[in-house]
Each structure stands twice: as structure tokens, then as C-alpha cells.
Design an enzyme around this catalytic site. Structure first.
Site, short mmCIF file in Angstrom:
data_model
loop_
_atom_site.label_atom_id
_atom_site.label_comp_id
_atom_site.label_asym_id
_atom_site.label_seq_id
_atom_site.Cartn_x
_atom_site.Cartn_y
_atom_site.Cartn_z
N HIS A 64 1.02 -1.21 -0.04
CA HIS A 64 0.01 0.04 0.09
C HIS A 64 0.76 1.51 0.00
O HIS A 64 0.37 2.27 -0.16
CB HIS A 64 -0.95 0.00 1.17
CG HIS A 64 -0.55 0.41 2.66
ND1 HIS A 64 0.03 -0.72 3.44
CD2 HIS A 64 -0.39 1.69 3.07
CE1 HIS A 64 0.31 0.23 4.36
NE2 HIS A 64 0.28 1.34 4.36
N GLY A 74 2.64 6.73 8.46
CA GLY A 74 3.91 7.02 8.06
C GLY A 74 4.84 5.82 8.46
O GLY A 74 6.20 5.90 8.05
N ASP A 116 0.25 -7.53 2.06
CA ASP A 116 0.37 -6.17 1.91
C ASP A 116 2.06 -6.28 1.85
O ASP A 116 2.67 -5.67 2.74
CB ASP A 116 0.01 -5.33 3.05
CG ASP A 116 -0.04 -3.92 2.89
OD1 ASP A 116 0.27 -3.28 1.90
OD2 ASP A 116 -0.34 -3.18 3.86
N SER A 149 3.89 2.73 8.06
CA SER A 149 4.05 1.58 7.01
C SER A 149 4.92 1.20 6.09
O SER A 149 5.75 1.97 5.82
CB SER A 149 2.78 2.16 5.92
OG SER A 149 1.55 2.10 6.61
N GLY A 150 5.18 -0.11 5.92
CA GLY A 150 6.07 -0.57 5.05
C GLY A 150 7.47 -1.06 5.93
O GLY A 150 8.17 -1.57 5.58
#
Ligand SMILES: *[C@@H]1O[C@H](CO)[C@@H](O)[C@H](O)[C@H]1NC(C)=O
Ligand SMILES: *[C@@H]1O[C@H](CO)[C@@H](O)[C@H](O)[C@H]1NC(C)=O
Length: 317
Positions: free
Chosen positions: A78, A218, A121, A220-221
Site C-alpha cells: 500500500h 507514516g 501487503d 507503513s512498510g
């Protein structure tokens, strides 16, 4: 003379390549003195999390990610198109003497990523060129297929995300770190059931029952890491949650150990290191296994090619 120059260069390249290929280099953070969207965290010391990268668009940080070998970053699907990746970064608003940047030349989203359910994801980014490892820039190991994270296991999460829902990290936006316990999938499923969100086997949850520590917008990942005694191992990729750090809503992460074969099928040379969690015996009976047998397969032919090079150097002289 020309040949010798070529020979020396090649030898250097081969040695560098062997060093980069060996999973022995993954998961080491010489500047991290620890034993074991960030809410409830504190400033990380520079170099403590050398695999942490910052994904930016128009100069603005929007997601995290993890360096998994010299040229690939693992992040969340995402976290869509990222233009410039910073590695070795400490702060978003001050000088970063140890950072390098790369553009992204290839994005491989997981083919079964579902943006409605957040299933799978996960995304791989190829950097425009390989980075050299330093104390501030190093790859993390990945949890091998068959790894298990029991409820209560302490792990660390890091990122430049919000410090609470809607509250961004204050100047100079230094990388944050926080330790949280794993929440079992049974508990996590029960927590999210009322909101009709299903927690699958491909997900991993972490957070305090009472809330107060979590990843947030922020982050994320970015990485969720576990220390196996010697090496830091990536167990999860920050994916989603309800709010940030709310009681009984742990953060949800993509479970890295479920993607060993997918990652290996996409990165065909210089593969990242896979380590079995919690201990090295746990994954041995699994078909895909740990990274160890593969490691010899990668480096053995390379090591064998060294005597050949040396021989041909003599032969030509
Ligand atoms: C690996 O082994 C564990 C424990 O025996 C099992 O739960 C898991 O399903 C296995 N994974 C694969 C990919 O075979
Ligand atoms: C940690 O990982 C390394 C590398 O795979 C392994 O040699 C070591 O045995 C592991 N330690 C534990 C406690 O599992």
C-alpha cells in the site's frame, strides 16, 4: 598490464559479491546496544537500525521499508510509487552524514495483494544501484518459512510516522523506536472481529493490551524485528490497524515468514539471508526450509571460481 588491472578489479568484485551474498552479513547492527507510526517511542541512536529506509515522494517521507540485501528493499504494497529511497537516514529535517539515496527501478507488488482486506501487503523495490554496507547501512535477516512468534515475545518497531493519530513527529523528526509484545493471532482475530476485519495466517500482530505503544501513519512498510541472540530478523512489515496504540487493537503486520518462497522467486541473485525464529531447529522440516542450504549454493561456485581466476592469471603471464 591491462589484464592484471582487469584481474584485480574482478577479484575485488567477486570478493565484494561473496561478502554481499553471504547471509552472515544480515541482521548485524554494530551500533545497536539493545538486548532483545511509532507511538510511545523514543529517539533511536544513529545506526541502531541500519536496514531502516525512508521512502519519499517530492522530498516528503511517506513510508518506511527495510534493506534486505545490497539492492532490494521490502516494504508494504500500500506504499505506492516511491521515487527516492534514503538509506542510513537518521532525521527527516536535519543533516544525515551517513545516508545515501537511490531511485527505484522496479516495483514488484505481491500478485495477491488485496487493498480491501490488506492481505499480502508486501512489495519489493529494486534500487537503481547497489549500496555499500557501513555501520549505518546494512541488510536485515528475514524470518524463514516455519518461523513462529509466540504471544508475548518482545519485538522492536521503528519509523518516522505519527506519534499519535494525526500528530506528526516533531522537529527534527529523528527515527523512533519502541518495543512491543507479539499478540497471538487468536487474540488479534478476536480483537478485530467486531469491526469485521479478518486477521489471517499471513498477518502478525503486536501491541500492549492497554495500548500506548504502536506503529502509526507514516510507519507503513517499515520493520518489526526480533533479535535471535546474534542477528536481527524481520518478522513483520507495518501494514494497518484501527487508530494507533488504542487498547485491544494491536498493530497488524504482514508476516514475513509466509513469503520466503515468493521473495526467493523474485530476487534470483544475491538472495537475502533467512533465519528461523525462535531457534535454528524450528524450520528444518519444512519444504522451503531456512536460508542456510541456499547460502552454500550461492557462494560455493563463487569461491570455486577464485582458484580458476588465479590459475588463468599465471597462465597468461
Ligand atoms: C512449517 O512447519 C510448521 C511447524 O511444523 C508448520 O506449522 C507450517 O505449516 C510449515 N510450513 C510449511 C510452509 O510447510
Ligand atoms: C540465530 O541465527 C543464526 C543464523 O542463522 C544461527 O546460526 C543461530 O543459531 C541462531 N540463534 C538461535 C538462538 O536460533
Amino acid at each position: 598490464v591491462k589484464f592484471q588491472t582487469f584481474f584485480k578489479l574482478s577479484l575485488l568484485e567477486i570478493i565484494k559479491f561473496v561478502l554481499h551474498s553471504v547471509s552472515g552479513v544480515c541482521g548485524l547492527a554494530p551500533l545497536n546496544t539493545k538486548t532483545s507510526k511509532i507511538v510511545g517511542g523514543e529517539d533511536a541512536t544513529p545506526g541502531a537500525w541500519p536496514w531502516q529506509v525512508s521512502l519519499t515522494r517530492s522530498g516528503t517521507h511517506f513510508c518506511g521499508g527495510s534493506l534486505i540485501n545490497s539492492q532490494w528493499v521490502l516494504t508494504a504494497a500500500h506504499c505506492l510509487p516511491s521515487l527516492v529511497v534514503y538509506i542510513g537516514r537518521d532525521t527527516q529535517q536535519s543533516t544525515n552524514p551517513n545516508e545515501v539515496s537511490r531511485t527505484v527501478t522496479q516495483i514488484i507488488n505481491h500478485p495477491d495483494y488485496n487493498s480491501d482486506t490488506s492481505e499480502n501487503d508486501m512489495s519489493l523495490l529494486r534500487l537503481s544501484s547497489a549500496v555499500d554496507f557501513t555501520n549505518y547501512i546494512r541488510p536485515v535477516c528475514l524470518a524463514a518459512s516455519g518461523s513462529t512468534f509466540a504471544g508475548g515475545t518482545d519485538v522492536w518497531i521503528t519509523g518516522w510516522g505519527d506519534i499519535n493519530s494525526g500528530v506528526s513527529l516533531p522537529f527534527p523528526e529523528r527515527l523512533q523506536e519502541v518495543s512491543v509484545p507479539i499478540v497471538s493471532n487468536t487474540q488479534c482475530s478476536a480483537d478485530y472481529q467486531a469491526n469485521s476485519i479478518s486477521i489471517t495466517d499471513n498477518m502478525l500482530c503486536a501491541g500492549l493490551r492497554e495500548g500506548g505503544k504502536d506503529s502509526c501513519q507514516g510507519d507503513s512498510g517499515g520493520p518489526l524485528v526480533y533479535k535471535n541472540s546474534t542477528k536481527w530478523v524481520l518478522g513483520g512489515v507495518v501494514s494497518f490497524g484501527i487508530g494507533c496504540a488504542l487498547p485491544n487493537f494491536p498493530g497488524v503486520y504482514a508476516r514475513v515468514s509466509k513469503y520466503e518462497s515468493w521473495i526467493k522467486s523474485q530476487i534470483t541473485s544475491n538472495q537475502p539471508g533467512f533465519v528461523c525464529v525462535p531457534n535454528s531447529d524450528g524450520c528444518s522440516n519444512n519444504g522451503t526450509g531456512s536460508g542456510a542450504p541456499h547460502l552454500t549454493a550461492v557462494s560455493f561456485p563463487l569461491l570455486m571460481s577464485l582458484p580458476l581466476f588465479i590459475f588463468s592469471a599465471f597462465a597468461l603471464e
